[in-house]
Scaffold this active site. Structure first.
Site, mmCIF file in Angstrom:
data_model
loop_
_atom_site.group_PDB
_atom_site.id
_atom_site.type_symbol
_atom_site.label_atom_id
_atom_site.label_comp_id
_atom_site.label_asym_id
_atom_site.label_seq_id
_atom_site.Cartn_x
_atom_site.Cartn_y
_atom_site.Cartn_z
ATOM 1 N N SER A 190 0.825 -1.214 0.000
ATOM 2 C CA SER A 190 0.000 0.000 0.000
ATOM 3 C C SER A 190 0.861 1.268 0.000
ATOM 4 C CB SER A 190 -0.957 -0.052 1.183
ATOM 5 O OG SER A 190 -2.100 0.663 0.868
ATOM 6 N N LYS A 194 4.202 2.035 -2.498
ATOM 7 C CA LYS A 194 4.631 3.247 -3.224
ATOM 8 C C LYS A 194 6.080 3.536 -2.805
ATOM 9 C CE LYS A 194 0.093 5.351 -1.950
ATOM 10 N NZ LYS A 194 -0.939 4.687 -2.663
ATOM 11 N N TRP A 281 -10.045 0.705 -4.814
ATOM 12 C CA TRP A 281 -9.405 1.975 -4.459
ATOM 13 C C TRP A 281 -8.006 2.070 -5.092
ATOM 14 C CZ3 TRP A 281 -11.133 6.383 -3.196
ATOM 15 C CH2 TRP A 281 -10.416 7.312 -2.448
ATOM 16 N N HIS A 333 -7.560 -5.755 0.121
ATOM 17 C CA HIS A 333 -6.324 -4.966 0.242
ATOM 18 C C HIS A 333 -5.502 -5.474 1.430
ATOM 19 C CE1 HIS A 333 -4.123 -1.210 -0.354
ATOM 20 N NE2 HIS A 333 -4.145 -1.035 0.954
HETATM 21 C C1 GCU Z 1 -5.254 4.889 1.934
HETATM 22 C C2 GCU Z 1 -4.685 5.670 0.770
HETATM 23 C C3 GCU Z 1 -3.910 4.771 -0.189
HETATM 24 C C4 GCU Z 1 -2.883 3.953 0.566
HETATM 25 C C5 GCU Z 1 -3.551 3.215 1.698
HETATM 26 C C6 GCU Z 1 -2.609 2.459 2.627
HETATM 27 O O1 GCU Z 1 -6.265 4.039 1.498
HETATM 28 O O2 GCU Z 1 -5.760 6.306 0.139
HETATM 29 O O3 GCU Z 1 -3.248 5.547 -1.167
HETATM 30 O O4 GCU Z 1 -2.230 3.074 -0.305
HETATM 31 O O5 GCU Z 1 -4.222 4.151 2.538
HETATM 32 O O6 GCU Z 1 -1.431 2.736 2.677
HETATM 33 O O7 GCU Z 1 -3.098 1.602 3.354
#
Ligand code: GCU
Length: 349
Positions: A190, A194, A281, A333
């Site tokens: 998540s 990144k 998402w 997720h």
């Molecule tokens: C939120 C955010 C995402 C991210 C995620 C996470 O949902 O919007 O961009 O990847 O958190 O890190 O769990």
């Protein structure tokens, strides 16, 4: 069908090069643009790094592995920060390959790290908790953020800081005689997916870069993306990026790149992207298309790119033949054992 879908996104063409030398020069240029516009300018290398062993268990998992917990202290121009790193390493006569996990957890094993399975696969794993480096919020006065001076338009955001920390773990790992430092992967889930992509782009010592469900501003194309877009992410998490990135909110078409540039920055090394079916998402389709769009970076170097069929993948499909690995997992997720199994298989291939 896939080509048409990709064409409909109208992403900028990926600049490529056919020799490693030319590609490295181009890669540096592309990296600079991405950092300048999105993640913030890279944080300089440290002046010094020391590691203190806090805990050592010579035998765990029935003696198959050993466990260490160390405190890493890193000195930079603005001062010093310290954070703990835990590791489980197979007791092996030969140096082993390893993962560096940028983690939501302080200890291993945990819900996202089936350490025994990783050991059984022949890999060591190092893990650190991301907020031990700097907080996940707008506070730029403490932790690593507190050492970097005032926040300007193109200053590094928090993703860049956590990525920098993963590189410092690599500084430590590459000195260890029991690790094969030419085979170290960086991995995150998540927001930390990144982060892993950015660490892999900044630091070519990572042989494999793994993004798990990183979605927006990670492994998903921004143009035409479903779910989270630049407007949302820079509104809710402005501190992850450089302030200048906000100018692209609702203006994705004005970005001088798209996230396939980010994946391509791993070339000629390997990159793996994992999506989850019930994760709109993050948007699995935009992640898959991003792999397709990044593939020419490898192909131009006469390396296998992304061997995708002419359609979107079915759940569980993994494409291990190329330099880009991908799977779409059933469920939500998360980073789970099934994902690790695929990463391990890909790393071995
Ligand atoms: C939120 C955010 C995402 C991210 C995620 C996470 O949902 O919007 O961009 O990847 O958190 O890190 O769990």
């Amino acid at each position: 069908m896939l080509k048409e879908l990709l064409n409909s996104r109208k992403i900028p063409p990926l600049p490529v090069a056919s020799s490693l030398e030319e590609w490295e020069a181009l890669r540096q240029k592309l990296l600079h643009t991405l950092c300048w516009e999105e993640y913030g300018t890279p944080i300089p290398e440290p002046e010094a790094l020391t590691a203190q062993v806090l805990e050592y268990k010579p035998r765990c998992f029935g003696g198959k592995a050993f466990f260490t917990r160390i405190q890493l202290t890193v000195k930079i121009a603005g001062g010093e920060i310290s954070f703990p790193v835990e590791a489980v390493i197979p007791n092996s006569a030969k140096p082993v390959p390893a993962f560096i996990s940028i983690s939501f957890y302080s200890h291993i094993p945990n819900f996202s790290l089936p350490a025994e399975e990783v050991i059984d696969g022949g890999f060591g794993v190092f893990s650190f908790h991301y907020t031990d480096v700097t907080t996940d919020d707008n506070d730029f006065s403490t932790g690593l953020a507190g050492l970097l001076g005032s926040r300007e338009e193109h200053s590094p955001g928090k993703l860049a800081m956590w990525a920098w920390a993963a590189m410092r773990v690599m500084d430590y790992v590459q000195e260890l005689s029991y690790i094969d430092s030419r085979r170290v992967a960086v991995l995150g889930h998540s927001r930390l997916g990144k982060t892993a992509l950015l660490a892999g782009a900044l630091d070519t010592r990572f042989a494999l870069v793994i993004s798990n469900d990183s979605g927006s501003c990670g492994a998903a194309l921004s143009r035409g993306k479903e779910g989270e877009d630049i407007d949302h992410i820079t509104e809710e998490f402005p501190f992850w990026f450089c302030p200048a990135y906000r100018q692209y909110a609702k203006k994705e078409e004005e970005l001088p790149f798209d996230q396939h540039f980010m994946l391509a920055l791993s070339a000629p090394r390997k990159v793996y992207v994992c999506s989850a079916q019930e994760d709109p998402w993050a948007d699995p389709v935009s992640e898959f298309l991003c792999c397709v769009a990044a593939s020419p970076a490898w192909e131009a170097l006469s390396l296998p790119g992304f061997s995708s069929p002419d359609q979107l993948p079915a759940t569980g499909d993994a494409f291990h033949e190329g330099s880009i690995g991908y799977h779409l997992r059933a469920g939500g997720h998360d980073l789970i054992r099934e994902d690790w199994q695929k990463f391990i298989a890909f790393f071995r291939s």
